[in-house]
Motif scaffolding. Structure first.
Motif, short mmCIF file in Angstrom:
data_model
loop_
_atom_site.label_atom_id
_atom_site.label_comp_id
_atom_site.label_asym_id
_atom_site.label_seq_id
_atom_site.Cartn_x
_atom_site.Cartn_y
_atom_site.Cartn_z
N ARG A 1 33.31 45.23 26.86
CA ARG A 1 34.66 44.51 28.06
C ARG A 1 35.90 44.31 27.88
NH1 ARG A 1 33.58 39.08 28.59
NH2 ARG A 1 34.59 38.78 30.19
N GLN B 1 40.57 44.77 30.42
CA GLN B 1 40.89 45.46 31.17
C GLN B 1 42.31 45.96 31.07
OE1 GLN B 1 42.36 41.46 33.12
NE2 GLN B 1 40.48 39.86 32.65
N TRP C 1 46.15 43.23 36.54
CA TRP C 1 45.38 44.16 36.20
C TRP C 1 44.28 44.19 36.63
CZ3 TRP C 1 46.01 44.20 31.09
CH2 TRP C 1 47.39 44.16 30.63
N SER C 2 42.78 44.98 36.06
CA SER C 2 42.48 45.64 36.90
C SER C 2 40.49 45.19 35.38
CB SER C 2 41.99 46.62 37.66
OG SER C 2 40.46 47.40 37.54
N PRO C 3 39.31 44.42 35.71
CA PRO C 3 38.82 44.13 35.01
C PRO C 3 37.65 44.98 34.69
CG PRO C 3 38.21 42.82 36.17
CD PRO C 3 39.47 42.93 36.83
N ARG D 1 36.24 50.26 36.41
CA ARG D 1 36.60 49.43 37.47
C ARG D 1 34.58 48.39 37.71
NH1 ARG D 1 40.85 50.02 41.39
NH2 ARG D 1 41.61 48.04 41.54
N MET D 2 34.82 47.17 37.04
CA MET D 2 33.66 45.77 36.74
C MET D 2 33.91 46.26 38.89
SD MET D 2 32.12 44.27 35.62
CE MET D 2 33.00 43.31 34.28
N GLU E 1 49.18 35.88 32.83
CA GLU E 1 48.55 37.01 32.22
C GLU E 1 47.12 35.94 31.66
OE1 GLU E 1 50.65 40.46 30.87
OE2 GLU E 1 50.90 39.51 29.81
N THR F 1 43.85 35.67 34.03
CA THR F 1 43.23 35.90 34.51
C THR F 1 42.19 36.68 33.17
OG1 THR F 1 44.81 38.27 34.34
CG2 THR F 1 44.59 36.76 36.00
N MET F 2 43.37 36.18 31.76
CA MET F 2 41.96 36.07 30.89
C MET F 2 41.71 34.98 29.55
SD MET F 2 45.01 39.22 29.32
CE MET F 2 45.00 39.92 31.11
N TRP G 1 41.54 36.86 23.83
CA TRP G 1 42.47 37.99 24.32
C TRP G 1 43.53 38.34 23.60
CZ3 TRP G 1 39.90 41.16 28.81
CH2 TRP G 1 38.44 41.09 28.83
#
Length: 155
Positions: A36, A38, A50-52, A66-67, A95, A98-99, A103
């Motif tokens: 996993r 981003q 950010w793109s997970p 991309r998720m 940030e 979002t995470m 991380w």
């Protein structure tokens, strides 16, 4: 009666779409070598963009899927022969929202330019091992890249 049919078809299509997204993710993870992460897609707004997704290790490539996408092909492909880590830092500002808190953000340089990747701190160890296990590089290319930030990553 006609309205109920249209609503039923829409609900069935939505359920089929959700099933396809989760089935695709399951197929990617079943192959092994996935993490996993981003990836920062846009840098227009500080702390945003950010793109997970899932990272899949395939040979000398890290493929980013991309998720929430039905695309079969990865959004980004990073080649470890041209990838170097320049900075390691904790998420700051927006940030952090979002995470997850454990991380780490890695700023990397590749043949395509700068890229930021965020992943779990425990995953970073495996990522760096994969990066270092690649074929030998030109020693002059590594010396020409500066190391930014207070905590450079040591081999």
């Amino acid at each position: 009666m006609r309205v109920l049919e249209v609503v039923g078809i829409c609900v069935a299509a939505l359920l089929a779409l959700l099933f396809a997204i989760f089935f695709r993710r399951r197929l990617l993870m079943a192959g092994g070598g996935t993490i996993r992460l981003q990836v920062r897609i846009s840098t227009l707004v500080p702390g945003r963009g950010w793109s997970p997704g899932l990272g899949q290790f395939v040979g000398d490539e890290l493929r980013f899927h991309r998720m929430f996408s039905l695309a079969i092909r990865p959004k980004r492909v990073l080649d470890r022969r041209s990838l170097t880590v320049e900075e390691r830092r904790l998420p700051t500002g927006p940030e952090r929202l979002t995470m997850p808190g454990h991380w780490v953000v890695l700023r990397c340089a590749s043949s395509g330019g700068q890229i930021e990747i965020a992943m779990a701190e425990t995953t970073v160890t495996g990522f760096l091992s994969w990066l270092e296990a690649g074929p030998p590089r030109d020693p002059g290319a590594l010396r020409s890249r500066p190391v930014f930030g207070p905590r450079p990553i040591e081999p």
